[in-house]
Design an enzyme around this catalytic site. Structure first.
Site, PDB file in Angstrom:
ATOM      1  N   ASP A  95       0.966  -1.221  -0.015  1.00 24.99           N
ATOM      2  CA  ASP A  95       0.045  -0.087  -0.077  1.00 24.99           C
ATOM      3  C   ASP A  95       0.864   1.146  -0.031  1.00 24.99           C
ATOM      4  O   ASP A  95       1.795   1.456   1.156  1.00 24.99           O
ATOM      5  CB  ASP A  95      -0.962   0.003   1.216  1.00 24.99           C
ATOM      6  CG  ASP A  95      -2.151   0.498   1.043  1.00 24.99           C
ATOM      7  OD1 ASP A  95      -2.236   1.759   0.550  1.00 24.99           O
ATOM      8  OD2 ASP A  95      -3.332   0.063   1.607  1.00 24.99           O
ATOM      9  N   ASP A 197      -2.817   4.692  -2.658  1.00 23.98           N
ATOM     10  CA  ASP A 197      -3.795   5.329  -1.638  1.00 23.98           C
ATOM     11  C   ASP A 197      -4.392   6.745  -2.408  1.00 23.98           C
ATOM     12  O   ASP A 197      -3.146   7.493  -2.656  1.00 23.98           O
ATOM     13  CB  ASP A 197      -2.918   5.581  -0.451  1.00 23.98           C
ATOM     14  CG  ASP A 197      -4.353   5.814   0.568  1.00 23.98           C
ATOM     15  OD1 ASP A 197      -5.166   5.027   1.092  1.00 23.98           O
ATOM     16  OD2 ASP A 197      -3.952   6.793   1.240  1.00 23.98           O
ATOM     17  N   GLU A 253      -6.435   3.825  -5.943  1.00 22.37           N
ATOM     18  CA  GLU A 253      -7.533   4.441  -5.214  1.00 22.37           C
ATOM     19  C   GLU A 253      -8.017   5.777  -5.440  1.00 22.37           C
ATOM     20  O   GLU A 253      -7.006   6.592  -4.986  1.00 22.37           O
ATOM     21  CB  GLU A 253      -7.555   3.833  -3.607  1.00 22.37           C
ATOM     22  CG  GLU A 253      -8.662   4.039  -3.109  1.00 22.37           C
ATOM     23  CD  GLU A 253      -8.809   4.754  -1.518  1.00 22.37           C
ATOM     24  OE1 GLU A 253      -9.774   4.892  -0.915  1.00 22.37           O
ATOM     25  OE2 GLU A 253      -7.764   5.518  -1.336  1.00 22.37           O
ATOM     26  N   ASP A 331     -12.162   0.005   4.853  1.00 21.99           N
ATOM     27  CA  ASP A 331     -12.788   1.414   4.831  1.00 21.99           C
ATOM     28  C   ASP A 331     -14.500   1.355   5.103  1.00 21.99           C
ATOM     29  O   ASP A 331     -15.173   2.371   5.215  1.00 21.99           O
ATOM     30  CB  ASP A 331     -12.525   2.395   3.778  1.00 21.99           C
ATOM     31  CG  ASP A 331     -11.322   2.722   3.850  1.00 21.99           C
ATOM     32  OD1 ASP A 331     -10.545   2.871   5.095  1.00 21.99           O
ATOM     33  OD2 ASP A 331     -10.563   2.934   2.725  1.00 21.99           O
TER      34      ASP A 331
HETATM   35  C1  GLC Z   1      -7.494   5.556   2.084  1.00 21.30           C
HETATM   36  C2  GLC Z   1      -7.462   4.587   2.948  1.00 21.30           C
HETATM   37  C3  GLC Z   1      -8.043   4.891   4.177  1.00 21.30           C
HETATM   38  C4  GLC Z   1      -7.113   6.040   4.646  1.00 21.30           C
HETATM   39  C5  GLC Z   1      -7.205   7.237   3.745  1.00 21.30           C
HETATM   40  C6  GLC Z   1      -6.258   8.361   4.239  1.00 21.30           C
HETATM   41  O1  GLC Z   1      -8.901   6.115   1.634  1.00 21.30           O
HETATM   42  O2  GLC Z   1      -8.293   3.504   2.239  1.00 21.30           O
HETATM   43  O3  GLC Z   1      -8.099   4.107   5.023  1.00 21.30           O
HETATM   44  O4  GLC Z   1      -7.776   6.576   6.190  1.00 21.30           O
HETATM   45  O5  GLC Z   1      -6.995   6.877   2.476  1.00 21.30           O
HETATM   46  O6  GLC Z   1      -4.799   7.895   3.901  1.00 21.30           O
END
Ligand code: GLC
Ligand code: CA
Length: 498
Positions: A95, A197, A253, A331
């Site tokens: 990640d 992320d 993401e 999440d």
């Molecule tokens: C993404 C992650 C989440 C995190 C956010 C900030 O959405 O999946 O868990 O809090 O990013 O890094």
């Protein structure tokens, strides 16, 4: 690397398996459970962050991108896990949290030690307007997106998630160079790729203007901080550079990224990312302000669910981009409890979701525990562990004037902690996750819902996953075939809608 034919399993390491009796999941714990993953037919493990972190956002606030958090073990443990995965034909996806660092990161610490530090330009330090913040942006977890600079009275820095996650300024070449260095470091170790992320928020609107300044209060400045054209330039540069030397997979993401955004980030000929994580399914029962929007009781419906799936399938096909599908992650509350039935039809719900997720066009992501039909867990206030839950609870009261008991209900419905309770392996104490009191509550239903029990049932959910994964692999049509919606407009029995 072929990313279309992979089945990826997400591990949120803190709650997967503890190996050293401290109630916290760790890398050696994962190693102990590889048989289970291999047996399922998993190709890759996506590890939620295992780097050093003060854990204000459980690993998504990284203070050292080159080392392992002692809670999870050592770099030797990581190497051992990677080697064992390789032996079994599985890869590891890291990640990569590159929109922000922790405020404990040495770069940010340098900013706090010296007002002239060159690292100040790696973040967003800005003068406020009078005694107020530089703009009206709201943080994703409630409250202002700005945190006060302790060195200069009128100055602030941008923190769009928790106040301890400081947004990086990607305009600065030093930032882009360092992100590439981090990726190179892990690729040289032999990891198979990255889940990137909130990658669609790395560029911000120049000048950081307020969003609808005529409105009162903090505003969600979505168009000023997501999907900006510059973000594509940055990604192309980064991926272009690294793919000369390495063959790896990228899963983006993008916060609330819609079809148009994903068509760009994950378009096959764009030189950006291999796939984007689809969001819409999980925004269905949320208001425009997100998961904790309580102003109305937002409901999802089966026709709505179906039309989202059809839209993503058709659009990604038509415009030639690729998505990552999922029913659960760290999440979101557990899907069985949210979109299915977690009592009488728990097993049926689990199987229906598995069948859908594993046969759609796109790369399926499976989240720990869904293969045994884990459900939401009722958590009282003192059992909440997630910053989001704790902060939203107070924001709902202070900013939205919600009475305590309603604020509590809103949080209890959607908290991410539902997904973060320990994996239920067997009926022994603490569900076989640990022999020590875990860092978060174990779902009390673990005596009935656990892997061992499940495997003993004729109706086993886990064996169903295994069969459907095998099916996906046996028919290339399920990876690369064309999806044609049928019964697009069929009426759905309203009694089926919750
Ligand atoms: C993404 C992650 C989440 C995190 C956010 C900030 O959405 O999946 O868990 O809090 O990013 O890094
Ligand atoms: Ca441990």
């Amino acid at each position: 690397m072929d990313y279309k034919n992979k089945v990826i399993y997400q591990i949120w390491p803190r709650s997967f398996q503890d190996s050293n009796h401290d109630g916290i999941g760790d890398l050696r714990g994962i190693l102990q459970r590889l048989d289970h993953l291999q047996d399922l037919g998993i190709d890759m493990i996506w590890l939620s962050p295992v780097y050093c972190s003060p854990n204000t956002d459980y690993g998504y606030d990284i203070s050292d991108y080159y080392s392992i958090h002692p809670d999870f073990g050592t770099m030797d443990d990581f190497d051992a896990l990677l080697a064992e995965c390789k032996k079994r034909g599985m890869g590891i996806i890291m990640d990569l949290v590159a929109n922000h660092t922790s405020d404990q990161h040495p770069w940010f610490q340098a900013c706090l030690n010296d007002v002239n530090s060159p690292y100040r330009d790696c973040y967003y330090f800005r003068e406020g307007i009078g005694s107020k913040e530089p703009n009206n942006w709201i943080s994703m977890f409630g409250g202002s997106a700005w945190t006060k600079d302790p060195l200069k009275p009128q100055s602030w820095y941008l923190t769009t998630f928790t106040p301890h996650q400081c947004d990086l300024n990607w305009e600065n070449p030093r930032v882009r160079e360092e992100v590439a260095n981090v990726m190179r470091f892990w690729l040289e170790k032999g990891v198979s790729g990255f889940r990137m992320d909130v990658i669609n928020t790395i560029a911000k609107q120049p000048g950081l203007p307020s969003w609808h300044p005529e409105k009162k209060g903090y505003q969600f400045a979505k168009d000023l901080m997501t999907n900006l054209p510059k973000s594509h330039e940055y990604i192309q540069e980064l991926i272009g550079k690294l793919s000369q030397d390495f063959d790896f997979i990228t899963i983006g993401e993008g916060m609330m990224a819609d079809n148009d955004a994903c068509a760009l980030y994950a378009g096959e000929d764009r030189g950006e990312l291999n796939m984007m994580i689809m969001f819409d399914l999980h925004l269905q029962d949320c208001g425009p302000l997100g998961k904790y929007d309580f102003r109305k009781l937002y409901h999802w419906t089966i026709p709505g669910f179906k039309s989202i799936i059809f839209r993503w399938q058709s659009d990604s096909q038509k415009r030639n981009y690729w998505v990552a599908n999922y029913m659960n992650n760290h999440d979101q509350p557990r899907s069985i409890s949210r979109f299915g039935n977690d009592s009488r039809y728990r097993i049926e719900s689990a199987k229906a979701f598995a069948l859908m997720n594993l046969t759609l066009r796109g790369t399926p992501l499976i989240y720990q525990g869904e293969e045994i039909g884990m459900t939401n867990c009722r958590l009282e206030k003192d059992e909440w562990r997630d910053y989001e839950a704790i902060n939203i609870y107070s924001t709902l009261q202070t900013m939205m004037h919600l009475p305590k008991f309603i604020a509590k209900k809103v949080v209890q419905r959607m908290t991410r902690d539902h997904a973060r309770t320990p994996v239920q392996w067997d009926e022994s104490d603490y569900a076989g996750f640990s022999d020590h009191q875990p860092w978060i509550k174990v779902n009390p239903n673990y005596k009935q819902i656990n892997l061992k029990q499940d495997l003993g049932l004729e109706t086993s959910i886990c064996r169903w996953y295994k069969q459907v994964i095998a099916l996906r692999k046996a028919y290339t049509a399920l990876n690369t075939g064309i999806m044609k919606p049928v019964l697009k407009k069929s009426q759905t029995d309203p009694r089926l809608c919750p």
